[in-house]
Design a protein around this motif. Structure first.
Motif, PDB file in Angstrom:
ATOM      1  N   GLN A   1      54.098  31.736 -53.818  1.00  0.00           N
ATOM      2  CA  GLN A   1      54.997  32.491 -53.576  1.00  0.00           C
ATOM      3  C   GLN A   1      55.658  32.326 -52.237  1.00  0.00           C
ATOM      4  O   GLN A   1      55.239  33.921 -52.313  1.00  0.00           O
ATOM      5  CB  GLN A   1      56.495  33.040 -54.557  1.00  0.00           C
ATOM      6  CG  GLN A   1      58.034  33.188 -54.628  1.00  0.00           C
ATOM      7  CD  GLN A   1      58.370  31.827 -55.339  1.00  0.00           C
ATOM      8  OE1 GLN A   1      58.351  31.133 -56.276  1.00  0.00           O
ATOM      9  NE2 GLN A   1      59.544  31.500 -54.252  1.00  0.00           N
ATOM     10  N   ILE A   2      56.039  31.701 -51.465  1.00  0.00           N
ATOM     11  CA  ILE A   2      56.555  32.303 -50.053  1.00  0.00           C
ATOM     12  C   ILE A   2      57.804  32.098 -49.582  1.00  0.00           C
ATOM     13  O   ILE A   2      58.444  30.520 -49.438  1.00  0.00           O
ATOM     14  CB  ILE A   2      55.757  30.558 -48.948  1.00  0.00           C
ATOM     15  CG1 ILE A   2      54.428  31.008 -49.562  1.00  0.00           C
ATOM     16  CG2 ILE A   2      56.744  31.325 -47.637  1.00  0.00           C
ATOM     17  CD1 ILE A   2      53.621  30.031 -48.200  1.00  0.00           C
ATOM     18  N   GLY A   3      58.491  32.966 -49.678  1.00  0.00           N
ATOM     19  CA  GLY A   3      60.234  32.650 -49.454  1.00  0.00           C
ATOM     20  C   GLY A   3      60.776  32.267 -50.634  1.00  0.00           C
ATOM     21  O   GLY A   3      60.180  32.791 -51.879  1.00  0.00           O
ATOM     22  N   SER A   4      61.953  31.163 -50.590  1.00  0.00           N
ATOM     23  CA  SER A   4      62.088  30.466 -51.750  1.00  0.00           C
ATOM     24  C   SER A   4      61.274  28.721 -52.010  1.00  0.00           C
ATOM     25  O   SER A   4      61.579  28.425 -53.287  1.00  0.00           O
ATOM     26  CB  SER A   4      63.217  29.448 -51.693  1.00  0.00           C
ATOM     27  OG  SER A   4      63.369  28.859 -50.825  1.00  0.00           O
ATOM     28  N   GLU A   5      60.157  29.434 -51.896  1.00  0.00           N
ATOM     29  CA  GLU A   5      59.079  28.098 -51.999  1.00  0.00           C
ATOM     30  C   GLU A   5      57.999  28.114 -52.635  1.00  0.00           C
ATOM     31  O   GLU A   5      57.907  29.209 -52.929  1.00  0.00           O
ATOM     32  CB  GLU A   5      58.521  27.543 -50.907  1.00  0.00           C
ATOM     33  CG  GLU A   5      59.609  26.567 -49.932  1.00  0.00           C
ATOM     34  CD  GLU A   5      59.272  25.657 -48.822  1.00  0.00           C
ATOM     35  OE1 GLU A   5      57.493  25.298 -48.868  1.00  0.00           O
ATOM     36  OE2 GLU A   5      59.920  26.059 -47.921  1.00  0.00           O
TER      37      GLU A   5
END
Length: 145
Positions: free
Chosen positions: A122-126
């Protein structure tokens, strides 16, 4: 602290999904010990598709690579061992980075290789899905990368 609690909940839920009706597996409600299937000094390699990404975790560094940056970007992370796996948390450009590694047979969808761990990044909202293995695991041609 909130991210550690969140990742602990994710790892517990992932472990519980794979352990339904079984005894002694990670996430089993009777086993409260942290997951020990990945030693703290293990070098963990990662591969993911759609979009293509990869990486490596060694110590407190997650090197995250993409097609656009094949050399990778070093991200400082902290490790957390939950009941159903391990997670690594840090930040990248102000966005939270959370990588969960859980035991389970994983396919990259592009080869006949199978990997011993599932990776959720999970990177930020992605959110990105992938597979993981320990450096030195025998998984075919990928093991040497």
């Amino acid at each position: 602290m909130r991210r550690v609690v969140t990742m602990a909940a994710i790892l517990a839920a992932l472990g519980a999904c794979g352990a339904a009706g079984s005894q002694g597996l990670p996430g089993d409600s009777e086993d409260t010990r942290p997951y020990a299937g990945l030693a703290e000094d293990a070098v963990i390699k990662l591969v993911g598709t759609e979009p293509f990404w990869g990486g490596r975790v060694q110590g407190t560094t997650f090197t995250y690579s993409t097609l656009e940056n094949s050399d990778g970007e070093a991200i400082a992370v902290t490790r957390f061992a939950g009941r159903g796996g391990v997670s690594f948390s840090g930040t990248r450009g102000g966005a939270a980075v959370d990588l969960a590694i859980t035991p389970g047979t994983c396919s990259d969808g592009m080869s006949d290789r199978t990997y011993p761990f599932v990776a959720t990044l999970q990177i930020g909202s992605e959110q990105r899905q992938g597979c993981a293995w320990r450096e030195g695991d025998d998984i075919g041609d990928e093991a040497g990368q």
